[in-house]
Design a protein around this motif. Structure first.
Motif, PDB file in Angstrom:
ATOM      1  N   ALA A 291       0.811  -1.216   0.000  1.00 47.04           N
ATOM      2  CA  ALA A 291       0.000   0.000   0.000  1.00 47.04           C
ATOM      3  C   ALA A 291       0.840   1.260   0.000  1.00 47.04           C
ATOM      4  N   ASP A 292       2.057   1.178   0.517  1.00 50.32           N
ATOM      5  CA  ASP A 292       2.930   2.346   0.610  1.00 50.32           C
ATOM      6  C   ASP A 292       3.820   2.537  -0.616  1.00 50.32           C
ATOM      7  N   MET A 293       3.719   1.664  -1.593  1.00 54.75           N
ATOM      8  CA  MET A 293       4.630   1.709  -2.741  1.00 54.75           C
ATOM      9  C   MET A 293       4.053   2.510  -3.906  1.00 54.75           C
ATOM     10  N   GLU A 294       4.916   3.257  -4.560  1.00 50.75           N
ATOM     11  CA  GLU A 294       4.574   3.945  -5.807  1.00 50.75           C
ATOM     12  C   GLU A 294       4.575   2.930  -6.949  1.00 50.75           C
ATOM     13  N   GLY A 295       3.692   3.139  -7.904  1.00 53.21           N
ATOM     14  CA  GLY A 295       3.676   2.278  -9.075  1.00 53.21           C
ATOM     15  C   GLY A 295       3.035   0.929  -8.845  1.00 53.21           C
ATOM     16  N   VAL A 296       2.208   0.826  -7.774  1.00 51.95           N
ATOM     17  CA  VAL A 296       1.553  -0.431  -7.432  1.00 51.95           C
ATOM     18  C   VAL A 296       0.056  -0.196  -7.319  1.00 51.95           C
ATOM     19  N   ARG A 297      -0.712  -1.045  -7.942  1.00 52.50           N
ATOM     20  CA  ARG A 297      -2.159  -1.008  -7.781  1.00 52.50           C
ATOM     21  C   ARG A 297      -2.617  -2.335  -7.193  1.00 52.50           C
ATOM     22  N   LEU A 298      -3.111  -2.297  -5.966  1.00 47.06           N
ATOM     23  CA  LEU A 298      -3.647  -3.490  -5.327  1.00 47.06           C
ATOM     24  C   LEU A 298      -5.018  -3.813  -5.906  1.00 47.06           C
ATOM     25  N   VAL A 299      -5.246  -5.058  -6.194  1.00 45.97           N
ATOM     26  CA  VAL A 299      -6.508  -5.497  -6.777  1.00 45.97           C
ATOM     27  C   VAL A 299      -7.318  -6.220  -5.705  1.00 45.97           C
ATOM     28  N   GLY A 300      -8.580  -5.848  -5.566  1.00 49.78           N
ATOM     29  CA  GLY A 300      -9.419  -6.497  -4.565  1.00 49.78           C
ATOM     30  C   GLY A 300      -9.496  -5.697  -3.281  1.00 49.78           C
ATOM     31  N   LEU A 301      -9.872  -6.357  -2.214  1.00 50.26           N
ATOM     32  CA  LEU A 301     -10.077  -5.697  -0.929  1.00 50.26           C
ATOM     33  C   LEU A 301      -8.761  -5.176  -0.353  1.00 50.26           C
ATOM     34  N   PRO A 302      -8.788  -3.987   0.275  1.00 52.69           N
ATOM     35  CA  PRO A 302      -7.540  -3.385   0.760  1.00 52.69           C
ATOM     36  C   PRO A 302      -7.033  -3.968   2.069  1.00 52.69           C
ATOM     37  N   SER A 303      -7.884  -4.707   2.789  1.00 54.93           N
ATOM     38  CA  SER A 303      -7.480  -5.284   4.074  1.00 54.93           C
ATOM     39  C   SER A 303      -7.710  -6.780   4.061  1.00 54.93           C
ATOM     40  N   THR A 304      -7.439  -7.440   5.188  1.00 57.00           N
ATOM     41  CA  THR A 304      -7.601  -8.892   5.261  1.00 57.00           C
ATOM     42  C   THR A 304      -9.043  -9.310   5.508  1.00 57.00           C
ATOM     43  N   GLU A 305      -9.895  -8.375   5.854  1.00 57.70           N
ATOM     44  CA  GLU A 305     -11.282  -8.728   6.127  1.00 57.70           C
ATOM     45  C   GLU A 305     -11.971  -9.204   4.852  1.00 57.70           C
ATOM     46  N   GLY A 306     -12.564 -10.385   4.918  1.00 54.10           N
ATOM     47  CA  GLY A 306     -13.326 -10.891   3.786  1.00 54.10           C
ATOM     48  C   GLY A 306     -12.496 -11.475   2.665  1.00 54.10           C
ATOM     49  N   ARG A 307     -11.266 -11.883   2.951  1.00 53.35           N
ATOM     50  CA  ARG A 307     -10.409 -12.433   1.895  1.00 53.35           C
ATOM     51  C   ARG A 307      -9.577 -13.590   2.408  1.00 53.35           C
ATOM     52  N   VAL A 308      -9.035 -14.351   1.474  1.00 52.81           N
ATOM     53  CA  VAL A 308      -8.031 -15.364   1.770  1.00 52.81           C
ATOM     54  C   VAL A 308      -6.675 -14.815   1.334  1.00 52.81           C
ATOM     55  N   ALA A 309      -5.636 -15.622   1.506  1.00 51.82           N
ATOM     56  CA  ALA A 309      -4.262 -15.150   1.284  1.00 51.82           C
ATOM     57  C   ALA A 309      -3.888 -15.182  -0.202  1.00 51.82           C
ATOM     58  N   VAL A 310      -4.670 -14.471  -0.999  1.00 48.73           N
ATOM     59  CA  VAL A 310      -4.401 -14.341  -2.429  1.00 48.73           C
ATOM     60  C   VAL A 310      -4.382 -12.853  -2.740  1.00 48.73           C
ATOM     61  N   VAL A 311      -3.231 -12.329  -3.133  1.00 43.84           N
ATOM     62  CA  VAL A 311      -3.063 -10.889  -3.345  1.00 43.84           C
ATOM     63  C   VAL A 311      -2.590 -10.654  -4.776  1.00 43.84           C
ATOM     64  N   SER A 312      -3.433  -9.990  -5.566  1.00 43.19           N
ATOM     65  CA  SER A 312      -3.077  -9.662  -6.940  1.00 43.19           C
ATOM     66  C   SER A 312      -2.644  -8.206  -7.037  1.00 43.19           C
ATOM     67  N   VAL A 313      -1.623  -7.976  -7.852  1.00 42.04           N
ATOM     68  CA  VAL A 313      -1.064  -6.638  -8.005  1.00 42.04           C
ATOM     69  C   VAL A 313      -0.907  -6.318  -9.490  1.00 42.04           C
ATOM     70  N   ASP A 314      -1.345  -5.122  -9.839  1.00 41.09           N
ATOM     71  CA  ASP A 314      -1.111  -4.597 -11.179  1.00 41.09           C
ATOM     72  C   ASP A 314      -0.032  -3.513 -11.052  1.00 41.09           C
ATOM     73  N   PHE A 315       0.875  -3.473 -12.005  1.00 40.34           N
ATOM     74  CA  PHE A 315       1.952  -2.480 -11.991  1.00 40.34           C
ATOM     75  C   PHE A 315       1.758  -1.536 -13.185  1.00 40.34           C
ATOM     76  N   PRO A 316       0.920  -0.508 -13.031  1.00 42.30           N
ATOM     77  CA  PRO A 316       0.635   0.406 -14.151  1.00 42.30           C
ATOM     78  C   PRO A 316       1.919   1.018 -14.708  1.00 42.30           C
ATOM     79  N   GLY A 317       1.994   1.053 -16.028  1.00 42.30           N
ATOM     80  CA  GLY A 317       3.170   1.607 -16.677  1.00 42.30           C
ATOM     81  C   GLY A 317       4.293   0.616 -16.871  1.00 42.30           C
ATOM     82  N   ARG A 318       4.153  -0.560 -16.286  1.00 41.44           N
ATOM     83  CA  ARG A 318       5.150  -1.621 -16.461  1.00 41.44           C
ATOM     84  C   ARG A 318       4.459  -2.873 -16.994  1.00 41.44           C
ATOM     85  N   ASP A 319       5.241  -3.744 -17.543  1.00 41.25           N
ATOM     86  CA  ASP A 319       4.735  -5.033 -17.997  1.00 41.25           C
ATOM     87  C   ASP A 319       4.709  -5.964 -16.791  1.00 41.25           C
ATOM     88  N   ASN A 320       3.528  -6.451 -16.419  1.00 42.66           N
ATOM     89  CA  ASN A 320       3.418  -7.330 -15.251  1.00 42.66           C
ATOM     90  C   ASN A 320       4.276  -8.582 -15.404  1.00 42.66           C
TER      91      ASN A 320
END
Length: 389
Positions: A291-320
């Motif tokens: 959450a504190d990083m530049e150039g990172v877009r977190l996909v999905g819920l911002p906290s652990t509430e209502g989720r399992v340990a699967v975290v997807s990240v999009d890197f706008p301006g870069r090739d994932n």
């Protein structure tokens, strides 16, 4: 270079302690095959398989071990449940987060006259039972949903969806690929008619073993996807009418079943709540750092509430794919990049067609590995774009 494995949503690594030993013991000492051996051995196939059925049934608070059906994987299980029950003219509701293990069989069935509708989740993967209720039609027969998204980790409200199905007289099928082994799933509490599971993800068992649990009424009218020898009812060429034989043609994966039994014993010893809390702590550490990083877009819920340990990240301006490549090649961090066999989910989340880099810590991931991963992401983002060799 030390390897950091963060692809547990694809398959868990390492497996539970005792699993590899159980598989080896099966291969070295087990003789015979289920229903097919007229002799006794000190490590009998029939007893072992039945014991594992009982463990799976207890794990999901399911009363009937004979209605625990073993398959190769959850994809095969879902094909059994969809193709064995649905007929031309039937209508099915699914979420817009479904994996291709649900969508590809449905598209095949659609060519034969089965209808389906996608119930749209919001851009964080949340979905209300009311959204399903609004799309029920006179010919709606089933709701089939994933318990949690394999792309963003959002947990769907299966208990509420199950109540809706019970009220409307609909079949309810649950895909537990991302939740079995992490969340407490009670077959009767969620009012399921069938529940599909796989061993090789959070159940910490080998690949090649999965299955489904099925309500007796559905089992009676379901047509087997595969038929053949069962070692039972052998004087007839018809499929045996009783369970589990009706749905278990061919030789079972005994080494996989041995491994699954050992894995279930380990999870029982450690406790689901302990596993869940550790994975949530790791996920929170990862989310906070990203959450504190530049150039990172977190996909999905911002906290652990209502989720399992699967975290997807999009890197706008870069090739994932380039980010994932650099993390693996230069930092030893193994992730999963792309569309994760769930294009509909990526369209819902706004990450189609570029996909995401998916980080999925597991039961054996260490906090230090999360910290190293966050540092590596910062390093890769600070560097100019790298073209793989």
């Amino acid at each position: 270079m030390t390897r950091i494995y963060l692809d547990n949503a694809a398959t868990s690594y390492p497996k539970a302690p005792g699993v590899s030993e159980a598989v080896r013991l099966c291969l070295d000492e087990l003789s015979g095959s289920v229903n097919r051996s007229g002799f006794n051995s000190p490590f009998g196939a029939d007893e072992l398989v039945w014991d594992t059925r009982e463990k799976v049934a207890a794990f999901f608070n399911f009363p009937s071990p004979e209605r625990v059906i073993f398959t190769m994987n959850i994809t095969q299980s879902l094909n059994f449940l969809l193709k064995g029950v649905l007929h031309p003219g039937d209508h099915v509701l699914v979420s817009s987060l479904e994996h291709n293990a649900v969508m590809r069989p449905l598209l095949q069935l659609h060519e034969q006259g089965v209808e389906f509708s996608r119930v749209l989740a919001d851009p964080q993967g949340r979905l209300s039972p009311q959204a399903f209720a609004e799309q029920i039609k006179p010919n709606t027969k089933m709701i089939a949903v994933t318990h949690a998204s394999n792309v963003c980790g959002t947990i769907l409200p299966i208990e509420e969806i199950g109540k809706l199905c019970a009220k409307e007289g609909l079949l309810f099928i649950i895909d537990t690929a991302q939740t079995a082994g992490v969340l407490d799933i009670d077959f009767h509490r969620v009012k399921a008619h069938a529940l599909a599971f796989t061993g090789h993800k959070s159940l910490l068992a080998p690949q090649g073993i999965g299955g489904f649990l099925i309500h007796e009424d559905v089992a009676e009218r379901m047509v087997p996807l595969i038929s053949g020898g069962t070692g039972s009812f052998s004087e007839f060429e018809q499929v045996p009418p009783y369970l589990p034989d009706k749905f278990e043609a061919g030789t079972l994966n005994l080494p996989g079943i041995c491994g699954l039994k050992a894995a279930l014993e380990y999870i029982e010893e450690v406790g689901l709540d302990t596993i869940r809390q550790k994975e949530l702590a790791l996920t929170e550490r990862l989310l906070t750092g990203l959450a504190d990083m530049e150039g990172v877009r977190l996909v999905g819920l911002p906290s652990t509430e209502g989720r399992v340990a699967v975290v997807s990240v999009d890197f706008p301006g870069r090739d994932n794919a380039e980010i994932a490549y650099c993390l693996a090649k230069y930092h030893g961090i193994q992730t999963r990049c792309g569309l994760h066999c769930a294009p509909s989910a990526h369209r819902t989340l706004g990450t189609f067609p570029q996909g995401t880099v998916r980080f999925s810590p597991g039961h054996f991931t260490a906090e230090e590995e999360i910290d190293s991963t966050l540092a590596a992401i910062s390093t890769v983002l600070a560097e100019p774009q790298h073209i793989p060799e």
